[in-house]
Design an enzyme around this catalytic site. Structure first.
Site, mmCIF file in Angstrom:
data_model
loop_
_atom_site.group_PDB
_atom_site.id
_atom_site.type_symbol
_atom_site.label_atom_id
_atom_site.label_comp_id
_atom_site.label_asym_id
_atom_site.label_seq_id
_atom_site.Cartn_x
_atom_site.Cartn_y
_atom_site.Cartn_z
ATOM 1 N N ASN A 9 0.864 -1.186 0.000
ATOM 2 C CA ASN A 9 0.000 0.000 0.000
ATOM 3 C C ASN A 9 0.896 1.231 0.000
ATOM 4 O OD1 ASN A 9 -1.790 2.057 0.542
ATOM 5 N ND2 ASN A 9 -2.326 1.365 2.609
ATOM 6 N N LYS A 11 0.108 4.272 -0.290
ATOM 7 C CA LYS A 11 -0.552 5.447 0.303
ATOM 8 C C LYS A 11 -0.341 6.689 -0.573
ATOM 9 C CE LYS A 11 -0.214 3.308 4.797
ATOM 10 N NZ LYS A 11 -0.141 3.463 6.237
ATOM 11 N N HIS A 94 -9.593 1.171 4.923
ATOM 12 C CA HIS A 94 -8.305 1.332 5.611
ATOM 13 C C HIS A 94 -8.488 2.255 6.809
ATOM 14 C CE1 HIS A 94 -4.206 2.634 6.425
ATOM 15 N NE2 HIS A 94 -3.833 1.511 5.852
ATOM 16 N N GLU A 96 -6.905 4.674 7.851
ATOM 17 C CA GLU A 96 -6.763 6.107 7.559
ATOM 18 C C GLU A 96 -8.046 6.664 6.927
ATOM 19 O OE1 GLU A 96 -3.050 5.620 5.487
ATOM 20 O OE2 GLU A 96 -2.147 5.089 7.407
ATOM 21 N N GLU A 164 -5.524 -4.920 10.715
ATOM 22 C CA GLU A 164 -4.489 -3.911 10.956
ATOM 23 C C GLU A 164 -4.851 -3.111 12.202
ATOM 24 O OE1 GLU A 164 -2.420 -2.705 7.003
ATOM 25 O OE2 GLU A 164 -4.246 -1.559 7.188
ATOM 26 N N GLY A 170 2.155 2.313 10.911
ATOM 27 C CA GLY A 170 3.101 3.414 10.757
ATOM 28 C C GLY A 170 3.805 3.822 12.036
ATOM 29 N N SER A 211 3.188 -1.956 10.512
ATOM 30 C CA SER A 211 4.634 -1.965 10.766
ATOM 31 C C SER A 211 5.310 -3.283 10.398
ATOM 32 C CB SER A 211 4.926 -1.592 12.224
ATOM 33 O OG SER A 211 4.467 -0.280 12.496
HETATM 34 P P1 PGA Z 1 2.672 0.399 7.717
HETATM 35 O O1 PGA Z 1 1.225 0.589 7.076
HETATM 36 O O2 PGA Z 1 3.243 -0.889 7.146
HETATM 37 O O3 PGA Z 1 3.454 1.598 7.265
HETATM 38 O O4 PGA Z 1 2.503 0.322 9.190
HETATM 39 C C1 PGA Z 1 0.368 -0.496 6.889
HETATM 40 C C2 PGA Z 1 -0.923 -0.034 6.280
HETATM 41 O O5 PGA Z 1 -1.382 1.052 6.643
HETATM 42 O O6 PGA Z 1 -1.519 -0.709 5.424
#
Ligand code: PGA
Length: 253
Positions: A9, A11, A94, A96, A164, A170, A211
């Site tokens: 992803n 983003k 997601h 976010e 997640e 993140g 992460s």
């Molecule tokens: P990250 O993000 O690996 O940077 O923690 C995962 C995601 O948001 O899909």
């Protein structure tokens, strides 16, 4: 047993030329993986160019979001009709989108149903916040997100679920493999079994996200209910991403 899967992803990262360069870098290092379903999810504007860069490769393409209507006066939105034929997957719900853009289970459910109608495979993301975990509600929250996200979806064929935890995204602080396994079984799988029965539920690919790096991926893959990963930050480095595909091939392929 679902095929092992690694989803990158990207983003809101990469300009179009950067996205093409990253796709080429990944493709040239991977040599058309067929034991691991490898999916790149660049920003909308780069989908076409990345699709061209991946032509003839086994690497699949996904979008990061989608509106549920086919077309209309929805300024700034992208429809399933626009994605159909361009990509095979779409990330929906997601954290976010849920937390920064106010997406609700109801909205996400409409998107999931629309994606399936248009032949796109939804990667439905679920996960609890730290406050929900501390209140002892993690399993309940995740179970509800799965149930509400899939409400009215009669057949789970094609659906992918990514667990997640919001506190792990993140932050550099992933869940432990044991916690991820427990949430996958108690939260995600129980909900899927209730909706579709054990046989079909066990066919749904379950990804851990939050992460994930080449250093910690293997631990998750030793958990029986985890079939792969949804990776954010580490998917932007071709070397790290390809290393993770190889880890999946070795451990789960
Ligand atoms: P990250 O993000 O690996 O940077 O923690 C995962 C995601 O948001 O899909």
């Amino acid at each position: 047993m679902p095929i092992p899967m690694l989803v990158g992803n990207w983003k809101m990262h990469t300009t179009v030329p950067e996205a093409v360069a990253l796709a080429h870098a990944i493709r040239s290092r991977l040599d058309d993986p067929d034991d691991v379903l490898t999916v790149l999810c660049p920003p909308f504007v780069a989908l076409w160019a990345v699709a061209e860069a991946l032509k003839g490769s086994t690497i699949a393409l996904g979008a990061q979001n989608m509106h549920y209507e086919e077309k209309g006066a929805f300024t700034g939105e992208v429809s399933p009709a626009m994605l159909q034929g361009l990509c095979q997957f779409v990330i929906l719900g997601h954290s976010e989108r849920r937390h920064l853009f106010g997406e609700t289970d109801d909205l996400i459910n409409r998107k999931v149903k629309s994606a399936l109608r248009w032949g796109l495979r939804p990667i439905l993301c679920v996960g609890e916040t730290l406050a929900e975990r501390e209140a002892g509600r993690a399993v309940e929250v995740v179970r509800q997100q799965v149930e509400r996200g899939l409400e009215g979806v009669g057949d789970c064929h094609g659906v992918v679920i990514a667990y997640e935890p919001v506190w792990a995204i993140g932050t550099g602080l992933p869940a432990t493999p044991e916690t991820a396994q427990e949430m996958m079984v108690e939260g995600v799988l129980r909900a899927l079994m209730g909706l579709y029965g054990e046989h079909d539920a066990l066919e749904v690919p379950l990804l851990y996200g939050g992460s994930v790096t080449p250093e910690n991926l293997e631990g998750f893959l030793h958990q029986p209910a985890i079939h792969g990963a949804l990776v954010g930050g580490a998917s932007l480095r071709a070397d790290a991403f390809c290393q993770m595909v190889r880890i999946l091939e070795r451990v789960r392929g």
